[in-house]
Motif scaffolding. Structure first.
Motif, PDB file in Angstrom:
ATOM      1  N   THR A   1      11.769  16.312  80.887  1.00 52.98           N
ATOM      2  CA  THR A   1      11.492  15.311  81.919  1.00 52.98           C
ATOM      3  C   THR A   1      12.802  14.715  82.458  1.00 52.98           C
ATOM      4  OG1 THR A   1      11.226  13.642  80.154  1.00 52.98           O
ATOM      5  CG2 THR A   1       9.223  14.677  81.004  1.00 52.98           C
ATOM      6  N   THR A   2      13.808  15.579  82.616  1.00 53.66           N
ATOM      7  CA  THR A   2      15.089  15.141  83.155  1.00 53.66           C
ATOM      8  C   THR A   2      15.061  15.157  84.676  1.00 53.66           C
ATOM      9  OG1 THR A   2      16.028  17.364  83.227  1.00 53.66           O
ATOM     10  CG2 THR A   2      16.233  16.153  81.146  1.00 53.66           C
ATOM     11  N   GLU A   3      16.169  14.729  85.288  1.00 51.49           N
ATOM     12  CA  GLU A   3      16.287  14.782  86.748  1.00 51.49           C
ATOM     13  C   GLU A   3      16.208  16.225  87.239  1.00 51.49           C
ATOM     14  OE1 GLU A   3      18.361  15.292  90.550  1.00 51.49           O
ATOM     15  OE2 GLU A   3      19.085  15.938  88.577  1.00 51.49           O
ATOM     16  N   ASP A   4      16.842  17.141  86.517  1.00 53.07           N
ATOM     17  CA  ASP A   4      16.768  18.559  86.880  1.00 53.07           C
ATOM     18  C   ASP A   4      15.344  19.075  86.810  1.00 53.07           C
ATOM     19  OD1 ASP A   4      19.443  18.873  87.451  1.00 53.07           O
ATOM     20  OD2 ASP A   4      19.976  19.554  85.437  1.00 53.07           O
ATOM     21  N   ASP A   5      14.627  18.685  85.755  1.00 53.09           N
ATOM     22  CA  ASP A   5      13.227  19.112  85.629  1.00 53.09           C
ATOM     23  C   ASP A   5      12.397  18.581  86.791  1.00 53.09           C
ATOM     24  OD1 ASP A   5      13.487  20.493  83.098  1.00 53.09           O
ATOM     25  OD2 ASP A   5      13.637  18.525  82.140  1.00 53.09           O
ATOM     26  N   GLY A   6      12.661  17.335  87.190  1.00 50.82           N
ATOM     27  CA  GLY A   6      11.935  16.774  88.323  1.00 50.82           C
ATOM     28  C   GLY A   6      12.220  17.516  89.612  1.00 50.82           C
ATOM     29  N   TYR A   7      13.490  17.875  89.803  1.00 50.47           N
ATOM     30  CA  TYR A   7      13.885  18.608  91.014  1.00 50.47           C
ATOM     31  C   TYR A   7      13.194  19.977  91.062  1.00 50.47           C
ATOM     32  CZ  TYR A   7      16.749  21.416  94.160  1.00 50.47           C
ATOM     33  OH  TYR A   7      17.172  22.261  95.149  1.00 50.47           O
ATOM     34  N   LEU A   8      13.240  20.708  89.957  1.00 51.14           N
ATOM     35  CA  LEU A   8      12.646  22.047  89.922  1.00 51.14           C
ATOM     36  C   LEU A   8      11.129  21.995  90.070  1.00 51.14           C
ATOM     37  CD1 LEU A   8      14.801  23.607  87.042  1.00 51.14           C
ATOM     38  CD2 LEU A   8      14.965  24.087  89.496  1.00 51.14           C
ATOM     39  N   SER A   9      10.488  21.029  89.383  1.00 49.12           N
ATOM     40  CA  SER A   9       9.030  20.924  89.474  1.00 49.12           C
ATOM     41  C   SER A   9       8.590  20.516  90.870  1.00 49.12           C
ATOM     42  CB  SER A   9       8.511  19.915  88.443  1.00 49.12           C
ATOM     43  OG  SER A   9       8.753  20.361  87.122  1.00 49.12           O
ATOM     44  N   ALA A  10       9.306  19.559  91.471  1.00 45.99           N
ATOM     45  CA  ALA A  10       8.963  19.137  92.830  1.00 45.99           C
ATOM     46  C   ALA A  10       9.178  20.273  93.819  1.00 45.99           C
ATOM     47  CB  ALA A  10       9.791  17.915  93.222  1.00 45.99           C
ATOM     48  N   SER A  11      10.238  21.039  93.649  1.00 50.47           N
ATOM     49  CA  SER A  11      10.493  22.175  94.538  1.00 50.47           C
ATOM     50  C   SER A  11       9.365  23.182  94.452  1.00 50.47           C
ATOM     51  CB  SER A  11      11.824  22.840  94.160  1.00 50.47           C
ATOM     52  OG  SER A  11      12.916  21.946  94.344  1.00 50.47           O
ATOM     53  N   THR A  12       8.907  23.453  93.229  1.00 49.73           N
ATOM     54  CA  THR A  12       7.795  24.396  93.048  1.00 49.73           C
ATOM     55  C   THR A  12       6.538  23.902  93.744  1.00 49.73           C
ATOM     56  OG1 THR A  12       8.675  25.140  90.918  1.00 49.73           O
ATOM     57  CG2 THR A  12       6.332  25.521  91.329  1.00 49.73           C
ATOM     58  N   LEU A  13       6.234  22.626  93.570  1.00 47.23           N
ATOM     59  CA  LEU A  13       5.022  22.083  94.191  1.00 47.23           C
ATOM     60  C   LEU A  13       5.114  22.061  95.711  1.00 47.23           C
ATOM     61  CD1 LEU A  13       3.833  19.041  92.008  1.00 47.23           C
ATOM     62  CD2 LEU A  13       2.535  21.082  92.594  1.00 47.23           C
ATOM     63  N   LEU A  14       6.232  21.601  96.248  1.00 43.24           N
ATOM     64  CA  LEU A  14       6.356  21.474  97.704  1.00 43.24           C
ATOM     65  C   LEU A  14       6.409  22.833  98.390  1.00 43.24           C
ATOM     66  CD1 LEU A  14       8.861  18.490  97.950  1.00 43.24           C
ATOM     67  CD2 LEU A  14       6.368  18.462  98.207  1.00 43.24           C
ATOM     68  N   ASP A  15       7.007  23.825  97.720  1.00 40.07           N
ATOM     69  CA  ASP A  15       7.042  25.163  98.309  1.00 40.07           C
ATOM     70  C   ASP A  15       5.683  25.845  98.213  1.00 40.07           C
ATOM     71  OD1 ASP A  15       9.691  24.795  98.902  1.00 40.07           O
ATOM     72  OD2 ASP A  15      10.438  25.922  97.171  1.00 40.07           O
ATOM     73  N   GLY A  16       4.986  25.606  97.120  1.00 44.75           N
ATOM     74  CA  GLY A  16       3.679  26.233  96.943  1.00 44.75           C
ATOM     75  C   GLY A  16       2.558  25.514  97.649  1.00 44.75           C
ATOM     76  N   HIS A  17       2.736  24.208  97.874  1.00 40.76           N
ATOM     77  CA  HIS A  17       1.694  23.407  98.529  1.00 40.76           C
ATOM     78  C   HIS A  17       2.357  22.478  99.552  1.00 40.76           C
ATOM     79  CE1 HIS A  17      -1.436  24.586  95.592  1.00 40.76           C
ATOM     80  NE2 HIS A  17      -0.447  24.546  94.715  1.00 40.76           N
ATOM     81  N   PRO A  18       2.748  23.002 100.676  1.00 44.84           N
ATOM     82  CA  PRO A  18       3.425  22.182 101.687  1.00 44.84           C
ATOM     83  C   PRO A  18       2.549  21.060 102.228  1.00 44.84           C
ATOM     84  CG  PRO A  18       2.877  24.355 102.569  1.00 44.84           C
ATOM     85  CD  PRO A  18       2.620  24.417 101.099  1.00 44.84           C
ATOM     86  N   GLU A  19       1.243  21.108 101.942  1.00 41.78           N
ATOM     87  CA  GLU A  19       0.349  20.046 102.408  1.00 41.78           C
ATOM     88  C   GLU A  19       0.488  18.762 101.585  1.00 41.78           C
ATOM     89  OE1 GLU A  19      -2.040  22.646  99.511  1.00 41.78           O
ATOM     90  OE2 GLU A  19      -0.450  22.869 100.999  1.00 41.78           O
ATOM     91  N   ILE A  20       1.197  18.836 100.463  1.00 43.18           N
ATOM     92  CA  ILE A  20       1.378  17.653  99.602  1.00 43.18           C
ATOM     93  C   ILE A  20       2.144  16.558 100.350  1.00 43.18           C
ATOM     94  CG2 ILE A  20       2.671  16.797  97.595  1.00 43.18           C
ATOM     95  CD1 ILE A  20       1.873  19.288  96.096  1.00 43.18           C
ATOM     96  N   THR A  21       1.631  15.326 100.272  1.00 34.13           N
ATOM     97  CA  THR A  21       2.300  14.186 100.911  1.00 34.13           C
ATOM     98  C   THR A  21       2.747  13.123  99.912  1.00 34.13           C
ATOM     99  OG1 THR A  21       0.185  13.035 101.245  1.00 34.13           O
ATOM    100  CG2 THR A  21       0.945  14.515 103.018  1.00 34.13           C
ATOM    101  N   ALA A  22       2.439  13.323  98.634  1.00 33.83           N
ATOM    102  CA  ALA A  22       2.825  12.316  97.640  1.00 33.83           C
ATOM    103  C   ALA A  22       2.978  12.966  96.268  1.00 33.83           C
ATOM    104  CB  ALA A  22       1.794  11.192  97.573  1.00 33.83           C
ATOM    105  N   LEU A  23       3.877  12.385  95.454  1.00 36.43           N
ATOM    106  CA  LEU A  23       4.115  12.887  94.099  1.00 36.43           C
ATOM    107  C   LEU A  23       4.129  11.720  93.120  1.00 36.43           C
ATOM    108  CD1 LEU A  23       7.055  15.390  94.778  1.00 36.43           C
ATOM    109  CD2 LEU A  23       4.677  16.002  94.222  1.00 36.43           C
TER     110      LEU A  23
END
Length: 355
Positions: A238-260
């Motif tokens: 749950t580091t900053e790097d983990d947040g960056y990678l997880s958010a990138s995966t979600l936003l690339d896979g689901h561009p319809e996402i508007t909130a995290l």
């Protein structure tokens, strides 16, 4: 050879019949129905002992004719009484408030607090730096396999730990008290806040730690009650790097996402970077909620909406639970949940019309 006056040959071999065993502090504790440590507190005239228990101990001392060893009493009163906090990552900002709360709770009680970092998935307690003479321990890291093997002293678990079978077994063996924020409620507060702002595509950045597991469950419950899909990424750190990678995966896979909703503030910072890289403006195009209300979240440059996990009150309650456990090691294990609070700042806003 001069005869010893009063000695008779027939008494040979029967010395034990006439020598009485000196009562010990354990006899006093058993007679009074309290712990050895509480008897020690009475002998030191500690103000922590209730009048009822003090009278019971003093009565047992009088009944048994107990006389404490002066040397032992001096040793006990002069030794450093230590409470050790075991953490698994000094970089975890939520530990700042926990340490502050523990210190507040232990102030005036004669104990000093030490903090030791343990391996994230260590399997032994005797790792370098762990104090061997600690009187009690507060566990604020994942137990791992037999991390506490060989330790049977007073223990309090701060935060949700041991969500695997081995960790649960370790905590159960110690009959440890649990003091934690109600993290499922906290994640629901964060998710409901975004739902109230009109967001329907909400992702969650999670991890494998005990707190992360409960926060994920709260997010999933809120989304299920809203009849919306739960989009979760992250089952390790749950580091900053983990947040960056997880958010990138979600936003690339689901561009319809508007909130995290992030499992902690560090992951939220990583998510902010991932959103900016993809041209998302915060909070116009994207809303992000952290968790812990760490010092990082309060920086004006971030102004992060987050959930206050009440780490200071958790630390104070953990200290109180530990002191009770020291006084009475055989009391039933307790569980205390501290309600978290949503802190709305500048990283959340109404859902955009077009993601």
């Amino acid at each position: 050879m001069e005869a010893v006056k009063g000695w008779r040959p027939e008494s040979w071999g029967r010395v034990t019949d006439v020598v009485e065993r000196r009562p010990t502090i354990y006899d006093v504790a058993e007679r009074a129905g309290v712990s050895k440590s509480l008897v020690s507190l009475v002998l030191r005239d500690s103000p922590k002992v209730s009048e009822q228990r003090r009278e019971a101990v003093l009565a047992a001392i009088a009944d048994l004719g107990y006389r404490p060893s002066q040397a032992a009493t001096q040793l006990a009163s002069s030794r450093a009484r230590s409470v050790e906090l075991l953490v698994d990552d000094y970089r975890n900002l939520s530990f700042v408030g926990l340490v502050q709360g523990l210190r507040r709770g232990l102030t005036g009680q004669g104990y000093h607090l030490t903090v030791t970092e343990i391996p994230r998935f260590g399997n032994r307690l005797d790792v370098p730096g762990v104090a061997p003479a600690a009187d009690a321990r507060v566990l604020a890291g994942e137990p791992g396999r037999a991390l506490l093997a060989g330790w049977n002293g007073p223990t309090v678990v701060a935060g949700w730990r041991g969500d695997d079978a081995r960790g649960e077994a370790e905590i159960a063996r110690l009959e440890a008290d649990l003091v934690a924020a109600d993290d499922e409620l906290g994640a629901r507060l964060a998710t409901d806040h975004l739902l109230d702002l009109g967001h329907r595509w909400i992702g969650h950045l999670s991890g494998s730690s005990g707190p992360a597991v409960h926060r994920r469950a709260g997010y999933q419950q809120a989304m299920a009650e809203a009849g919306l899909p739960a989009l979760v990424v992250g089952d390790r750190g749950t580091t900053e790097d983990d947040g960056y990678l997880s958010a990138s995966t979600l936003l690339d896979g689901h561009p319809e996402i508007t909130a995290l909703v992030a499992a902690n503030d560090l992951m939220a910072v990583g998510a902010l970077a991932a959103a900016h890289e993809r041209g998302r403006t915060i909070p116009t195009d994207m809303s992000i909620v952290g968790y812990d209300d760490s010092p990082l979240a309060r920086y004006r440059v971030l102004d992060l909406t987050t959930v206050d996990d009440r780490s200071v009150p958790v630390g104070e309650a953990a200290a109180q639970a530990l002191l009770r456990r020291i006084d009475d090691p055989h009391q039933p294990a307790t569980r205390t949940l501290i309600p978290p609070e949503l802190i709305v700042r500048g990283t959340t806003g109404p859902a955009p019309t077009h993601p």
